[in-house]
Design a protein around this motif. Structure first.
Motif, PDB file in Angstrom:
ATOM      1  N   THR A  35       0.856  -1.166   0.214  1.00  8.96           N
ATOM      2  CA  THR A  35       0.159  -0.084  -0.054  1.00  8.96           C
ATOM      3  C   THR A  35       0.973   1.187  -0.119  1.00  8.96           C
ATOM      4  N   LEU A  36       0.340   2.317  -0.421  1.00  9.33           N
ATOM      5  CA  LEU A  36       1.110   3.573  -0.407  1.00  9.33           C
ATOM      6  C   LEU A  36       1.464   3.873   1.255  1.00  9.33           C
ATOM      7  N   TYR A  51       0.960  11.650  -1.768  1.00 11.80           N
ATOM      8  CA  TYR A  51       0.170  12.095  -2.856  1.00 11.80           C
ATOM      9  C   TYR A  51       0.647  13.346  -3.610  1.00 11.80           C
ATOM     10  N   LYS A  55       0.750  10.418  -7.471  1.00 13.18           N
ATOM     11  CA  LYS A  55      -0.621  10.322  -7.127  1.00 13.18           C
ATOM     12  C   LYS A  55      -1.482   9.100  -7.213  1.00 13.18           C
ATOM     13  N   THR A  56      -0.517   8.078  -7.513  1.00 12.67           N
ATOM     14  CA  THR A  56      -1.279   6.715  -7.906  1.00 12.67           C
ATOM     15  C   THR A  56      -0.167   5.830  -7.172  1.00 12.67           C
ATOM     16  N   LYS A  57      -0.299   4.574  -6.837  1.00 16.78           N
ATOM     17  CA  LYS A  57       0.506   3.420  -6.693  1.00 16.78           C
ATOM     18  C   LYS A  57       1.325   3.246  -7.910  1.00 16.78           C
ATOM     19  N   ASP A  58       0.558   3.229  -8.879  1.00 14.80           N
ATOM     20  CA  ASP A  58       1.383   2.994 -10.597  1.00 14.80           C
ATOM     21  C   ASP A  58       2.551   3.957 -10.516  1.00 14.80           C
ATOM     22  N   ASP A  59       2.223   5.046 -10.125  1.00 14.98           N
ATOM     23  CA  ASP A  59       3.399   6.222 -10.154  1.00 14.98           C
ATOM     24  C   ASP A  59       4.521   5.914  -9.338  1.00 14.98           C
TER      25      ASP A  59
END
Length: 197
Positions: A35-36, A51, A55-59
């Motif tokens: 998780t982030l 964030y 912005k996302t976990k993919d980032d």
């Protein structure tokens, strides 16, 4: 350092810590289980701040892949200082063997990430992971070419496949000595390649 550069330096440090820890935590836990908040905790950054940078976990996965690419670049840069291409390749194998405990616990950082990302439907991040592996293949092929060996690309695939295989087996069997034995086999193979012609 002026007052205006301190916030930028702190921000760069946070981003760097997040990127470094993303690479480590994703390797240890995998993309789906991470998780982030896991990455924020490991980087000692408040989760809300993540964030701001990603912005996302993919980032964060992209950042981790960049980290893997940077580590590979540092490693091959050090090996490139060796005058003999065969010694560079052997140094690569010795580096892999030196990471046998980590491989036994988690597998190859890039290989396991590539395999996991390949299971996703979007087909974007797995291509990015493949790019890091391609960098390794290209570097190895350049060494075989410098040795004057035919089929340098094929030899590079054989070498990297050997690493991925021994890393996978060491992880699956939780046996780091597989890396030791197979690494020794790869070193003997490299010594046996005839550059005379």
């Amino acid at each position: 350092m002026t007052d205006s550069t301190k916030p930028r330096a702190k921000a760069a440090d946070k981003r760097r810590r997040l990127t470094t820890e993303a690479a480590r935590v994703l390797h240890e836990k995998g993309v789906e289980r991470t998780t982030l908040a896991d990455i924020a905790r490991a980087a000692d950054v408040p989760v809300g701040n993540v964030y701001y940078y990603f912005k996302t976990k993919d980032d964060l996965v992209r950042a981790a892949l960049s980290e893997h690419s940077a580590h590979l670049g540092e490693l091959t840069g050090r090996l490139d200082r060796l005058p003999d291409p065969r010694d560079r390749l052997k140094g690569l194998v010795e580096t892999w063997v030196g990471q046998r405990e980590v491989a036994a616990l988690h597998g190859c950082p890039t290989g396991t990430l590539a395999a996991e990302l390949d299971k996703r439907a979007d087909g974007v991040l797995d291509v990015a992971a493949g790019t890091v592996i391609r960098e390794l293949l290209d570097w190895a092929a350049a060494q075989f070419r410098a040795l004057g060996l035919p089929d340098a690309d094929g030899l590079a695939v054989t070498l990297v496949s050997g690493y991925q295989g021994m890393s996978l087996l060491a992880n699956a069997l939780r046996d780091p000595e597989i890396m030791t034995r197979e690494g020794a086999r790869l070193l003997r193979w490299l010594d046996s390649l005839d550059t005379a012609g």
